[in-house]
Design a protein around this motif. Structure first.
Motif, PDB file in Angstrom:
ATOM      1  N   ARG A   1      -2.748 -18.142 -19.323  1.00 35.57           N
ATOM      2  CA  ARG A   1      -3.979 -18.933 -19.550  1.00 35.57           C
ATOM      3  C   ARG A   1      -3.977 -19.560 -20.939  1.00 35.57           C
ATOM      4  O   ARG A   1      -4.429 -20.693 -21.121  1.00 35.57           O
ATOM      5  N   ARG A   2      -3.463 -18.791 -21.917  1.00 33.13           N
ATOM      6  CA  ARG A   2      -3.490 -19.251 -23.317  1.00 33.13           C
ATOM      7  C   ARG A   2      -2.675 -20.505 -23.553  1.00 33.13           C
ATOM      8  O   ARG A   2      -2.895 -21.215 -24.535  1.00 33.13           O
ATOM      9  N   GLN A   3      -1.715 -20.747 -22.692  1.00 32.07           N
ATOM     10  CA  GLN A   3      -0.855 -21.921 -22.908  1.00 32.07           C
ATOM     11  C   GLN A   3      -1.477 -23.207 -22.369  1.00 32.07           C
ATOM     12  O   GLN A   3      -0.885 -24.277 -22.487  1.00 32.07           O
ATOM     13  N   PHE A   4      -2.650 -23.082 -21.761  1.00 32.86           N
ATOM     14  CA  PHE A   4      -3.279 -24.267 -21.176  1.00 32.86           C
ATOM     15  C   PHE A   4      -4.650 -24.441 -21.821  1.00 32.86           C
ATOM     16  O   PHE A   4      -5.400 -23.479 -21.959  1.00 32.86           O
ATOM     17  N   GLY A   5      -4.959 -25.667 -22.180  1.00 34.45           N
ATOM     18  CA  GLY A   5      -6.228 -25.912 -22.853  1.00 34.45           C
ATOM     19  C   GLY A   5      -7.414 -25.764 -21.912  1.00 34.45           C
ATOM     20  O   GLY A   5      -8.141 -24.762 -21.935  1.00 34.45           O
ATOM     21  N   SER A   6      -7.585 -26.719 -21.059  1.00 34.67           N
ATOM     22  CA  SER A   6      -8.813 -26.762 -20.254  1.00 34.67           C
ATOM     23  C   SER A   6      -8.647 -25.977 -18.954  1.00 34.67           C
ATOM     24  O   SER A   6      -7.533 -25.699 -18.500  1.00 34.67           O
TER      25      SER A   6
ATOM     26  N   SER B   1      -9.723 -15.344 -15.259  1.00 35.16           N
ATOM     27  CA  SER B   1      -9.944 -16.703 -15.750  1.00 35.16           C
ATOM     28  C   SER B   1     -10.698 -17.534 -14.734  1.00 35.16           C
ATOM     29  O   SER B   1     -10.497 -17.381 -13.524  1.00 35.16           O
TER      30      SER B   1
END
Ligand code: GRF
Length: 218
Positions: free
Chosen positions: A74-79, A106
């Motif tokens: 999840r952390r590697q994706f912004g929105s 998430s």
């Protein structure tokens, strides 16, 4: 005597439903689904396990069971949109009938082609004790603090809001004197282990019909 036995047509059986299991943590829900399938109580095939965090126990459980794993951190994706797109790209790539959230932490944006094909289980009787921040032990602490006399679990279709969407089924448990968040969580989880396979079975058998914000079971 010359007996000629005509060849038999193979039996026509629907293939098992193809599941993607999405998780972020300990993977007890995945473990339960693996057990139910192996025991022949749930006719399904887990064709993908997708984890929103690397290094979690749920990934080990999937690996031990020889299931295909994708990690979509999840952390590697912004929105939420971009993250959801990455998750559903994995789902589409293997041809999934139903996406099952199993301790998935998430928020997702459900794409049109998967609307009504994503389920979640929550450890309380929704619409009470759900929403952002209401997960894990927070749920059971809140239930006990509110002085509720019962709790339980809810399986629901997922829309684009935390712990929201048409309710499929609920199982109830009493609150016992002296309950702690741990004892209550364990009692609720035992019901989850029945409720989720049951909801997936109903879906696989085509018995669930969404009518607005309600689910009708035939
Ligand atoms: C359960 O409380 C379930 O209701 C919620 O996540 C918890 C299970 O997580 N959705 P896990 O399967 O042990 O990771």
């Amino acid at each position: 005597m010359n007996l000629s036995i005509p060849p038999r047509d193979p039996p026509i059986v629907d293939p098992p439903i193809r599941l993607a299991v999405l998780l972020s943590g300990t993977g007890r829900t995945l473990e339960n689904l693996i057990r139910e399938i192996a025991a022949g109580r749930l006719r399904a095939e887990i064709v993908l396990v997708a984890a929103s965090r690397p290094g979690v126990r749920g990934i080990e459980i999937a690996n031990e069971a020889g299931l295909p794993v994708a990690v979509v951190p999840r952390r590697q994706f912004g929105s939420v949109e971009v993250f959801s797109q990455a998750v559903f790209d994995q789902v589409r790539a293997v041809g999934v009938d139903l996406v099952v959230l199993a301790g998935f932490m998430s928020l997702l944006r459900i794409p049109q082609d998967y609307a009504g094909r994503v389920m979640n289980i929550h450890p309380a009787l929704l619409p009470a004790f759900g929403g952002k921040g209401c997960f894990g032990h927070h749920v059971h602490e809140a239930v006990l603090a509110a002085g509720a006399t019962e709790s339980g679990c809810t399986v629901h279709f997922v829309d684009n809001v935390y712990d929201h969407g048409p309710i499929i089924l609920q199982r109830r448990v009493p609150i016992e004197p002296g309950d702690t968040p741990d004892t209550l969580a364990a009692r609720v989880f035992r019901e989850e282990c029945q409720a989720y396979p049951e909801a997936i079975r109903l879906y696989a058998e085509g018995k669930l019909h969404v009518d607005g914000d309600r689910v009708r079971i035939d």
